[in-house]
Motif scaffolding. Structure first.
Motif, PDB file in Angstrom:
ATOM      1  N   THR A   1     112.502   1.780   8.883  1.00  0.00           N
ATOM      2  CA  THR A   1     113.163   1.109  10.007  1.00  0.00           C
ATOM      3  C   THR A   1     113.968   2.107  10.828  1.00  0.00           C
ATOM      4  O   THR A   1     113.924   2.112  12.068  1.00  0.00           O
ATOM      5  CB  THR A   1     114.095  -0.004   9.471  1.00  0.00           C
ATOM      6  OG1 THR A   1     113.298  -0.923   8.755  1.00  0.00           O
ATOM      7  CG2 THR A   1     114.816  -0.719  10.597  1.00  0.00           C
ATOM      8  N   LEU A   2     114.705   2.957  10.127  1.00  0.00           N
ATOM      9  CA  LEU A   2     115.543   3.952  10.805  1.00  0.00           C
ATOM     10  C   LEU A   2     114.684   4.847  11.706  1.00  0.00           C
ATOM     11  O   LEU A   2     115.031   5.121  12.848  1.00  0.00           O
ATOM     12  CB  LEU A   2     116.234   4.789   9.731  1.00  0.00           C
ATOM     13  CG  LEU A   2     117.571   5.392  10.104  1.00  0.00           C
ATOM     14  CD1 LEU A   2     118.547   4.283  10.442  1.00  0.00           C
ATOM     15  CD2 LEU A   2     118.105   6.236   8.950  1.00  0.00           C
TER      16      LEU A   2
ATOM     17  N   MET B   1     111.764   4.164  12.979  1.00  0.00           N
ATOM     18  CA  MET B   1     111.219   3.419  14.122  1.00  0.00           C
ATOM     19  C   MET B   1     112.184   3.454  15.307  1.00  0.00           C
ATOM     20  O   MET B   1     111.779   3.629  16.448  1.00  0.00           O
ATOM     21  CB  MET B   1     110.960   1.961  13.735  1.00  0.00           C
ATOM     22  CG  MET B   1     109.730   1.745  12.892  1.00  0.00           C
ATOM     23  SD  MET B   1     109.508  -0.036  12.620  1.00  0.00           S
ATOM     24  CE  MET B   1     108.190  -0.019  11.426  1.00  0.00           C
ATOM     25  N   PHE B   2     113.463   3.285  15.012  1.00  0.00           N
ATOM     26  CA  PHE B   2     114.439   3.280  16.101  1.00  0.00           C
ATOM     27  C   PHE B   2     114.746   4.687  16.598  1.00  0.00           C
ATOM     28  O   PHE B   2     114.925   4.925  17.782  1.00  0.00           O
ATOM     29  CB  PHE B   2     115.742   2.592  15.663  1.00  0.00           C
ATOM     30  CG  PHE B   2     115.595   1.112  15.470  1.00  0.00           C
ATOM     31  CD1 PHE B   2     115.171   0.304  16.511  1.00  0.00           C
ATOM     32  CD2 PHE B   2     115.863   0.520  14.252  1.00  0.00           C
ATOM     33  CE1 PHE B   2     115.020  -1.066  16.350  1.00  0.00           C
ATOM     34  CE2 PHE B   2     115.722  -0.849  14.076  1.00  0.00           C
ATOM     35  CZ  PHE B   2     115.296  -1.641  15.128  1.00  0.00           C
ATOM     36  N   ARG B   3     114.823   5.637  15.667  1.00  0.00           N
ATOM     37  CA  ARG B   3     115.277   6.978  16.048  1.00  0.00           C
ATOM     38  C   ARG B   3     114.173   7.832  16.642  1.00  0.00           C
ATOM     39  O   ARG B   3     114.387   8.544  17.615  1.00  0.00           O
ATOM     40  CB  ARG B   3     115.856   7.697  14.823  1.00  0.00           C
ATOM     41  CG  ARG B   3     117.214   7.152  14.422  1.00  0.00           C
ATOM     42  CD  ARG B   3     117.547   7.609  13.028  1.00  0.00           C
ATOM     43  NE  ARG B   3     117.497   9.058  12.936  1.00  0.00           N
ATOM     44  CZ  ARG B   3     118.565   9.835  12.833  1.00  0.00           C
ATOM     45  NH1 ARG B   3     119.750   9.296  12.816  1.00  0.00           N
ATOM     46  NH2 ARG B   3     118.446  11.132  12.742  1.00  0.00           N
TER      47      ARG B   3
ATOM     48  N   LEU C   1     111.310   2.461  19.142  1.00  0.00           N
ATOM     49  CA  LEU C   1     111.268   0.998  19.053  1.00  0.00           C
ATOM     50  C   LEU C   1     112.488   0.431  19.758  1.00  0.00           C
ATOM     51  O   LEU C   1     113.611   0.887  19.547  1.00  0.00           O
ATOM     52  CB  LEU C   1     111.255   0.546  17.585  1.00  0.00           C
ATOM     53  CG  LEU C   1     111.311  -0.982  17.377  1.00  0.00           C
ATOM     54  CD1 LEU C   1     110.155  -1.680  18.062  1.00  0.00           C
ATOM     55  CD2 LEU C   1     111.309  -1.326  15.895  1.00  0.00           C
TER      56      LEU C   1
END
Lengths: 452, 95
Positions: free
Chosen positions: A10-11, A13-15, A19
């Motif tokens: 998840t981390l 994907m955002f970083r 995302l």
């Protein structure tokens, strides 16, 4: 509760994979703002938007901080203004556009959509006034977006409106020539326009929508691209499965944001729009996903097949993640907003004709395409007619957002900046369609529209 | 502890390994009365990676403020520290 892999995924994907939630769009019904005094109507419109959306931007930012999810845009969409303005005493509708612009400025949203008319079967007097005012309205405001629905599967195609929009687009391009016809980036024409689309320039709040509603558009091409990198050499079933899994995760993020925003604002949740929307940033491109399928460049033979599969798998994964899916929901293929598409055009690998074929299997249409400024209005209308036919006869939404840039020709490039990116001028077939467009009238609804 | 507890957050700390990272982060959290429920730490390809599950139910500040304080601590220590409400992980990874 969660394993390390899930948290780190998840981390990342955002970083690293860009995302984000592309937009939280509040739909606001303006029908009760109508008045026989246009001035009074404009005041009511301004007041209602400011009242309903007062906390929209702050709420979006709060959610973004708490969950660590970038939320790029906060926007408002309203009832098609031709419906609200119809009863007013003024025939110059640009005052409504200015009221929308002021309201958008006050509440701090990025764009406001709904300077719109629905003319798929014919024009009301108000529709004609609104459409005639589009060039002036969009060239004298900053944040207002406009859309016109020209066709539906149920009614066929209003070819008088198709002809008219060719000239309106040319006028708007001339009026904003100093900004390379930037005004045309804020105008889109549709077949089968969705009433709950949160994405600009085509967002408006249809007459079947509630008083006020929250619609959320997700994004995430980078996540899909990264996931597909692990499928190299495997067969297409693995590819489809991987896209579905990614789309599920992306959509759940949108669903969480939509529910939270709906709760905090006290406004019902409408839909999640599952569209994969690119940005000009490297690593956020739809074209690069298609290339990950095994194509040397987007535009190569096989592109339409890959896009069809991508679009379908995104929907399958997304519908598992949210019960209320709507809007456009599919892969966007705007040229100027996608670095991979721009590269393919510059390489000579992607033509307007191939883009047209791609629009028959994805969610939007000829989008953010810059063409030479000397392309005649009738040819622009004919491009629109072809897109409307693809949508109407295939039971899907299609759209055209095309930019004839005055003084520019093939080989030139225009830069709009931000999310709108930059566009190489694309070649247009120079054979005339004028006599076809001059006929006017309506193209009848397809036989398969008769489902009752 | 339940998944659906609205007061849980995931804190991730990523960066160059060195003495005292856990101590500094834990001290900061204790000062804000944030309780650590679970902690895992590993070195992935020379990169220090720590994941904490915390309960911030009795914290005197809000989660936004916690996120910005931890980010500031991260900047000071040349690490990336992120605080995210645990619902985001639940949404993404649990059907």
């Amino acid at each position: 509760m969660f394993n390390d892999f899930e948290i780190l995924e998840t981390l990342s994907m955002f970083r690293e994979q860009h995302l984000d939630v592309r937009t939280i769009t509040m739909g606001i019904n303006l029908l009760d703002c109508a008045s026989d005094s246009s001035e009074k109507a404009c005041q009511r419109i301004y007041d209602k938007i400011c009242r309903k959306a007062e906390h929209l931007v702050k709420t979006g930012e709060d959610i973004s901080h708490e969950f660590g999810i970038p939320i790029i845009n906060k926007r408002v969409s309203v009832t098609p203004i031709s419906m609200v303005a119809a009863s007013g005493d003024s025939t110059d509708y640009t005052m409504y556009a200015r009221a929308l612009d002021r309201a958008a400025e006050s509440i701090g949203v990025n764009f406001i959509g709904g300077y719109s008319a629905l003319v798929h079967k014919g024009f009301t007097d108000a529709d004609r006034r609104l459409i005639a005012s589009i060039p002036e309205a969009l060239s004298t405001t900053n944040l207002v977006c406009s859309s016109v629905n020209l066709a539906t599967t149920r009614t066929g195609i209003n070819m008088d409106a198709v002809r008219l929009m060719g000239t309106i687009i040319k006028d708007l391009a001339e009026k904003t020539a100093a900004q390379d016809a930037f005004g045309c980036a804020k105008l889109v024409v549709f077949a089968n326009a969705p009433e709950d689309n949160p994405f600009m320039a085509g967002a408006f709040t249809g007459p079947g929508e509630p008083e006020c509603v929250i619609n959320v558009g997700v994004s995430g091409p980078g996540v899909v691209k990264t996931a597909l990198e692990s499928t190299r050499g495997q067969d297409l079933e693995h590819v489809a499965e991987t896209i579905k899994r990614s789309a599920f995760k992306i959509t759940r993020v949108g669903q969480l944001v939509a529910r939270e925003a709906s709760k905090r604002l006290g406004v019902p949740f409408g839909i999640i729009d599952l569209s994969l929307a690119p940005t000009p940033v490297v690593g956020d491109s739809i074209a690069r996903i298609l290339e990950e399928f095994g194509l040397e460049t987007v535009g190569a033979w096989g592109t339409t097949a890959a896009l069809a599969m991508l679009n379908d798998a995104v929907k399958k994964g997304g519908t598992m993640a949210s019960s209320y899916v709507g809007g456009l929901s599919g892969a966007f293929i705007p040229v100027s907003e996608d670095e991979g598409m721009i590269a393919a055009v510059e390489l000579g690998a992607l033509s307007l004709e191939k883009l047209e074929a791609m629009t028959s299997v994805c969610s939007v249409g000829i989008d953010m395409v810059a063409i030479p400024g000397d392309v005649p209005a009738t040819t622009i209308s004919a491009i629109i007619a072809d897109e409307m036919a693809i949508g109407t006869f295939n039971n899907k939404t299609t759209a055209v957002r095309i930019i004839p840039v005055p003084g520019k020709t093939v080989g030139d490039k225009v830069h709009y900046g931000g999310l709108l990116g930059s566009a190489p001028i694309m070649a247009v077939n120079t054979a005339s369609s004028a006599a076809f467009i001059e006929r006017g009238g309506r193209i009848p609804a397809p036989i398969h529209s008769m489902k009752n | 502890m339940s998944d659906s507890n609205k007061q849980t957050a995931v804190i991730t700390v990523v960066g160059q390994d060195r003495v005292g990272i856990i101590a500094r982060v834990a001290t900061e959290l204790a000062a804000l009365s944030v309780n650590i429920n679970d902690i895992s730490q590993t070195i992935l390809q020379d990169v220090f990676t720590m994941i904490m599950l915390v309960d911030y139910g009795t914290m005197p500040i809000d989660i936004k403020e916690l996120a910005s304080r931890m980010e500031a601590l991260g900047d000071e220590m040349d690490l990336s520290i992120r605080v995210q409400h645990s619902d985001i992980f639940k949404a993404m990874h649990r059907v």
